[in-house]
Design an enzyme around this catalytic site. Structure first.
Site, PDB file in Angstrom:
ATOM      1  N   ARG A  30     -14.119   9.423  20.857  1.00 40.16           N
ATOM      2  CA  ARG A  30     -15.449   9.668  21.441  1.00 40.16           C
ATOM      3  C   ARG A  30     -15.437  10.813  22.454  1.00 40.16           C
ATOM      4  O   ARG A  30     -16.091  10.765  23.496  1.00 40.16           O
ATOM      5  CB  ARG A  30     -16.010   8.384  22.078  1.00 40.16           C
ATOM      6  CG  ARG A  30     -16.446   7.355  21.039  1.00 40.16           C
ATOM      7  CD  ARG A  30     -17.012   6.116  21.683  1.00 40.16           C
ATOM      8  NE  ARG A  30     -15.987   5.419  22.459  1.00 40.16           N
ATOM      9  CZ  ARG A  30     -16.222   4.574  23.451  1.00 40.16           C
ATOM     10  NH1 ARG A  30     -17.475   4.315  23.787  1.00 40.16           N
ATOM     11  NH2 ARG A  30     -15.250   3.989  24.093  1.00 40.16           N
ATOM     12  N   LEU A  80     -16.721  13.744  22.300  1.00 36.44           N
ATOM     13  CA  LEU A  80     -17.988  14.457  22.483  1.00 36.44           C
ATOM     14  C   LEU A  80     -18.922  13.666  23.404  1.00 36.44           C
ATOM     15  O   LEU A  80     -19.609  14.237  24.247  1.00 36.44           O
ATOM     16  CB  LEU A  80     -18.666  14.701  21.129  1.00 36.44           C
ATOM     17  CG  LEU A  80     -19.932  15.558  21.201  1.00 36.44           C
ATOM     18  CD1 LEU A  80     -19.620  16.959  21.716  1.00 36.44           C
ATOM     19  CD2 LEU A  80     -20.614  15.648  19.835  1.00 36.44           C
ATOM     20  N   GLY A 122     -34.523 -13.854  27.329  1.00 32.11           N
ATOM     21  CA  GLY A 122     -33.166 -14.407  27.220  1.00 32.11           C
ATOM     22  C   GLY A 122     -32.176 -13.856  28.219  1.00 32.11           C
ATOM     23  O   GLY A 122     -31.596 -14.588  29.002  1.00 32.11           O
ATOM     24  N   SER A 123     -31.970 -12.543  28.203  1.00 30.31           N
ATOM     25  CA  SER A 123     -30.936 -12.009  29.092  1.00 30.31           C
ATOM     26  C   SER A 123     -31.519 -11.686  30.460  1.00 30.31           C
ATOM     27  O   SER A 123     -32.679 -11.298  30.590  1.00 30.31           O
ATOM     28  CB  SER A 123     -30.304 -10.762  28.471  1.00 30.31           C
ATOM     29  OG  SER A 123     -31.279  -9.787  28.237  1.00 30.31           O
ATOM     30  N   ARG A 181     -24.783   7.653  22.451  1.00 26.93           N
ATOM     31  CA  ARG A 181     -24.615   6.204  22.330  1.00 26.93           C
ATOM     32  C   ARG A 181     -23.923   5.856  21.009  1.00 26.93           C
ATOM     33  O   ARG A 181     -24.365   6.249  19.934  1.00 26.93           O
ATOM     34  CB  ARG A 181     -25.961   5.497  22.433  1.00 26.93           C
ATOM     35  CG  ARG A 181     -25.823   4.030  22.228  1.00 26.93           C
ATOM     36  CD  ARG A 181     -26.884   3.194  22.880  1.00 26.93           C
ATOM     37  NE  ARG A 181     -26.775   1.847  22.329  1.00 26.93           N
ATOM     38  CZ  ARG A 181     -25.936   0.928  22.790  1.00 26.93           C
ATOM     39  NH1 ARG A 181     -25.175   1.175  23.842  1.00 26.93           N
ATOM     40  NH2 ARG A 181     -25.867  -0.258  22.220  1.00 26.93           N
ATOM     41  N   TRP A 201     -26.626  -5.445  11.894  1.00 25.12           N
ATOM     42  CA  TRP A 201     -25.838  -4.720  12.893  1.00 25.12           C
ATOM     43  C   TRP A 201     -24.334  -4.855  12.681  1.00 25.12           C
ATOM     44  O   TRP A 201     -23.541  -4.605  13.579  1.00 25.12           O
ATOM     45  CB  TRP A 201     -26.282  -5.154  14.305  1.00 25.12           C
ATOM     46  CG  TRP A 201     -27.708  -4.741  14.606  1.00 25.12           C
ATOM     47  CD1 TRP A 201     -28.477  -3.887  13.841  1.00 25.12           C
ATOM     48  CD2 TRP A 201     -28.545  -5.132  15.695  1.00 25.12           C
ATOM     49  NE1 TRP A 201     -29.731  -3.745  14.403  1.00 25.12           N
ATOM     50  CE2 TRP A 201     -29.800  -4.489  15.547  1.00 25.12           C
ATOM     51  CE3 TRP A 201     -28.361  -5.969  16.805  1.00 25.12           C
ATOM     52  CZ2 TRP A 201     -30.852  -4.655  16.441  1.00 25.12           C
ATOM     53  CZ3 TRP A 201     -29.416  -6.131  17.704  1.00 25.12           C
ATOM     54  CH2 TRP A 201     -30.637  -5.477  17.528  1.00 25.12           C
ATOM     55  N   ASP A 261     -33.353 -15.064  17.784  1.00 24.78           N
ATOM     56  CA  ASP A 261     -33.839 -13.681  17.836  1.00 24.78           C
ATOM     57  C   ASP A 261     -33.675 -12.979  16.496  1.00 24.78           C
ATOM     58  O   ASP A 261     -32.604 -13.048  15.896  1.00 24.78           O
ATOM     59  CB  ASP A 261     -33.030 -12.884  18.871  1.00 24.78           C
ATOM     60  CG  ASP A 261     -33.310 -13.323  20.301  1.00 24.78           C
ATOM     61  OD1 ASP A 261     -34.457 -13.706  20.580  1.00 24.78           O
ATOM     62  OD2 ASP A 261     -32.380 -13.267  21.127  1.00 24.78           O
ATOM     63  N   HIS A 274     -38.207  -1.328  29.752  1.00 23.89           N
ATOM     64  CA  HIS A 274     -37.359  -0.134  29.741  1.00 23.89           C
ATOM     65  C   HIS A 274     -37.417   0.673  31.020  1.00 23.89           C
ATOM     66  O   HIS A 274     -36.663   1.610  31.189  1.00 23.89           O
ATOM     67  CB  HIS A 274     -37.724   0.744  28.554  1.00 23.89           C
ATOM     68  CG  HIS A 274     -37.082   0.235  27.304  1.00 23.89           C
ATOM     69  ND1 HIS A 274     -37.734  -0.618  26.460  1.00 23.89           N
ATOM     70  CD2 HIS A 274     -35.844   0.405  26.814  1.00 23.89           C
ATOM     71  CE1 HIS A 274     -36.918  -0.938  25.476  1.00 23.89           C
ATOM     72  NE2 HIS A 274     -35.766  -0.344  25.668  1.00 23.89           N
TER      73      HIS A 274
END
Ligand code: GLN
Ligand code: ZN
Length: 766
Positions: free
Chosen positions: A15, A17, A439-440, A522, A568, A606, A701
């Protein structure tokens, strides 16, 4: 037969870059240092592919942030809101502007938002959405791809520049000015494309790859026309340039004739996703065209089954001869990790079935040799494939038996919703407009440190458990003080909502370094589902039971749904994906049952990724959605009527799948709506969505604390659209990225808004 790689990963095997970009943004390294890292990474890729013996080596597949953004800057597709900023720079194409378009710019009295981001076809890669404005002037503004071609040339490597083809580029963006159509836009863009292709030709490029994955989607007649216009104009302007029209992620189907008519020298097709398209393409391939066979999977991490690939290759050779064939990966290798050799801790049995980018390149070469008659490589591969077919770590008879025994009753609640609702309301005794969260709660540095310390063995499991319990205790008290109605434990024990479950299920392995780019810097490290999935023991029950013991208010059990886990992860390719989804569903079902038995009365499963799995072709949507809904229902329909099942979804268009959301039959769905001012709710109302709904009243966000008034206004809007008794009050999504201070302030206002709305609603009903 020449070999062809449509693209290679670019973030660096370690990683590099990502780190260089982030350091550059933080002002820790110079632009020169960043560029040096980029040059080194490009050189490594080119040399690796050259040493492996690949003929068509990609260039311009490198990007600091995103290849679609590169195209925008290359051709001048720069939104006018950046113009002021652009004028302050001496060099209009400097990285400052590029990164500003990627990340937004809030400095030096500017406050400019970034381009939007969305998923690249059906991948988990997010690209920056081009914004086409009438006032833009297109031309070759930034010769990045020419520079990179020359850079490779100076190393003695002639590369194949990779560009996004004009039609896919247009379709990937948004036209910002009413009245401007695709045709006009293409007319404006084409001269810039031609200028770019001419510059590449001038620099010595022989083959140029134009990516047109839109050809595997449903196209309107007008869009097909765009293809004709684009490619015949290019051909007319540049008769000598050799274009490799590249499709991937699916089958050409009804666009086969179109793709074959376009005046290009070669066509690349994805034979991993759509091997069945080979016959149609071969039988209609014009005699002057070459065909590139994408036989090695660019989307998954499994070793190639040479016998299967060889079947396709031989068929193609028999029909058109090897001189007209190229051989390669199905798509760019951007979507797989770098190098399996870096995985030193992987179970060797599973590792032998896997291949990352570097290994996939070797597979392409091996297939070339096998096709040329070297059979020696076949036996070894066959042995590995056979070991996978019979491995006892993969095939668990009890799981397969359970799947066979699934009945319709397993996917149905005992009673219909209205009946359940009455029961649940009497058991839970919640007020009108009940408040909850998704939840979180904030993942503080201390919480992250705890998990890291446990992993490194710095603290014992006992210390860890005690510290997590403390965090849960504190969080329960905070929620009680805020006056929330349905509480959560906070998810402090979870690094990630998929990994946490995968780590506790049979059938999963995890890589140390299997990073793939998600967007910009990311990266994600998807779990690998290699075998039959089963839950050896409860995964969340102890934490939930503990949290519930602290309070008389209901604490929601919190699970990730089967489709989200599937979406995912890297999923096994030796059985249909949905088969794996059903296995995951059974594992979650066991957990749901255990939570209920432990006295948990509200359980949330979820499914934020449900819509992501939607196939590219509309004709396949219904089947996918039906099966996805079935998987969800299988996961939850084990509980009593009085147990309330919640689900949560976010950050996608849901309007067009509302009937399937309803078919999930969750008692409550919490869903992101605040950014669109509850637009989605209108779809719910229009559809007469029958069950309870928690439309998010604030966007998580931003650290901004929403006011009571604005949330109250949203609630009133919701109450006009849906029956008041069906409305929940909650944020848009989980709060793990937020700080405690803003979280508490926001939730305090949210609870006040709900209380105000209750009073007013009661007044209305009197
Ligand atoms: N329960 C998860 C959380 O709150 C949901 C995350 C998501 O929707 N992506 O973090
Ligand atoms: Zn969410």
């Amino acid at each position: 037969m020449l070999t062809n790689i449509p693209g290679y990963p670019r973030i660096g095997s370690q990683r590099e870059l990502k780190k260089a970009c982030e350091n550059y943004w933080a002002g820790k390294i110079s632009l020169e240092r960043l560029e040096l890292t980029a040059r080194q990474l490009r050189k490594e890729n080119w040399t690796l592919l050259q040493d492996a013996g690949i003929d068509l080596i990609p260039s311009n597949d490198f990007s600091y942030y995103d290849q679609v953004l590169d195209m925008c800057v290359t051709l001048g597709v720069i939104p006018s809101r950046f113009r002021g900023l652009q004028q302050t720079f001496a060099n209009p194409t400097c990285p400052e502007l590029y990164f500003a378009m990627a990340r937004g710019y809030q400095k030096n009295n500017f406050d400019i938002t970034a381009l939007e981001m969305t998923k690249w076809f059906d991948t988990n890669y997010h690209y920056m959405v081009p914004e086409f404005e009438a006032s833009q002037q297109y031309a070759l503004h930034h010769p990045k791809c020419v520079q990179e071609f020359k850079e490779a040339l100076s190393l003695g490597i002639t590369t194949k520049p990779v560009l996004i083809g004009p039609v896919t580029f247009i379709l990937s963006g948004k036209i910002k000015d009413a009245g401007v159509g695709y045709t006009q836009l293409l007319e404006k863009l084409l001269p810039a494309y031609i200028q770019l292709l001419a510059a590449l030709q001038e620099a010595g490029a022989e083959w140029i790859q134009l990516d047109e994955p839109s050809l595997v989607t449903d196209l309107e007649p007008a869009v097909r026309e765009l293809y004709h216009t684009a490619y015949s104009s290019i051909r007319q302007a540049l008769p000598a340039v050799k274009i490799l029209l590249t499709t991937y992620f699916g089958s050409l189907e009804d666009n086969t004739a179109l793709a074959l008519q376009l005046p290009v020298q070669a066509l690349h097709i994805d034979l991993v996703r759509a091997p069945e398209q080979l016959d149609a393409v071969l039988s209609a391939l014009p005699e002057d065209k070459l065909l590139s066979l994408g036989v090695v999977d660019g989307r998954n991490i499994w070793k190639n089954d040479y016998a299967i690939s060889l079947g396709l290759i031989k068929k193609a050779i028999a029909q058109i001869g090897e001189d007209r064939l190229l051989l390669g990966t199905s798509c760019s290798l951007l979507h797989v990790p770098y190098n399996l050799e870096d995985e030193t801790a992987l179970d060797p049995e599973v590792k032998q079935w896997m291949a990352f980018a570097k290994q996939k390149v070797a597979e392409v070469i091996a297939l070339q040799q096998i096709a040329a008659g070297d059979d020696s490589l076949l036996a070894e591969n066959e042995k590995v494939m056979n070991s996978r077919k019979t491995a006892s770590s993969i095939h668990l008879p009890e799981v397969k038996a359970r799947i066979k025994e699934i009945t319709t009753a397993d996917t149905q609640r005992h009673s219909i919703f209205p009946h359940r609702q009455v029961l649940q309301h009497s058991v839970l005794q919640l007020p009108l407009f009940p408040t909850t969260t998704i939840g979180s709660f904030p993942q503080t540095t201390e919480i992250r440190q705890l998990r890291a310390d446990l992993k490194k063995g710095i603290i014992t499991q006992e210390t860890y458990n005690a510290d997590i319990r403390n965090a849960i205790t504190e969080t329960i008290y905070r929620q009680e003080n805020l006056g929330l109605d349905v509480l959560v434990h906070g998810e402090f024990e979870r690094n990630d909502m998929v990994e946490y479950f995968g780590e506790q299920l049979d059938g999963f392995v995890f890589t140390q370094n299997g990073w793939v780019q998600s967007y910009g810097t990311r990266c994600v490290k998807p779990p690998v589902i290699f075998g039959d999935v089963q839950r050896p023991e409860p995964m969340t029950v102890a934490w939930s039971r503990y949290a519930q013991s602290l309070t008389s208010k209901p604490v929601k059990g919190m699970l990730t749904g089967p489709i989200t886990i599937l979406q995912w992860s890297f999923v096994r390719n030796d059985q249909p994906r949905m088969q794996t989804a059903f296995q995951l569903a059974l594992a979650i079902r066991d957990e749901v049952k255990d939570l209920e038995d432990a006295g948990i009365t509200v359980i949330q499963v979820d499914e934020p990724a449900l819509r992501e799995g939607l196939p590219l072709r509309k004709s396949q949507h219904a089947e996918y959605l039906e099966e996805a809904v079935k998987a969800f229902r299988l996961a939850v329909c084990t509980v009593d009527d009085a147990t309330q099942i919640h689900t949560h979804m976010c950050y996608a268009e849901f309007n067009d799948i509302i009937e399937h959301i309803a078919a999930m039959d969750a008692d409550v769905i919490t869903i992101e709506t605040s950014r669109s001012q509850m637009e989605l709710l209108e779809a719910f109302a229009h559809f007469r969505y029958p069950n309870e709904t928690g439309p998010g009243v604030y966007d998580i966000h931003s650290p901004r604390v929403p006011t009571v008034a604005e949330m109250e206004a949203l609630l009133h809007k919701a109450a006009q659209l849906l029956p008041a008794r069906n409305i929940w009050v909650n944020p848009d999504c989980g709060l793990k990225t937020r700080k405690w201070a803003e979280t508490e302030a926001a939730l305090r206002n949210m609870v006040t808004a709900a209380k105000n709305a209750r009073i007013q609603q009661l007044a209305v009903s009197f």
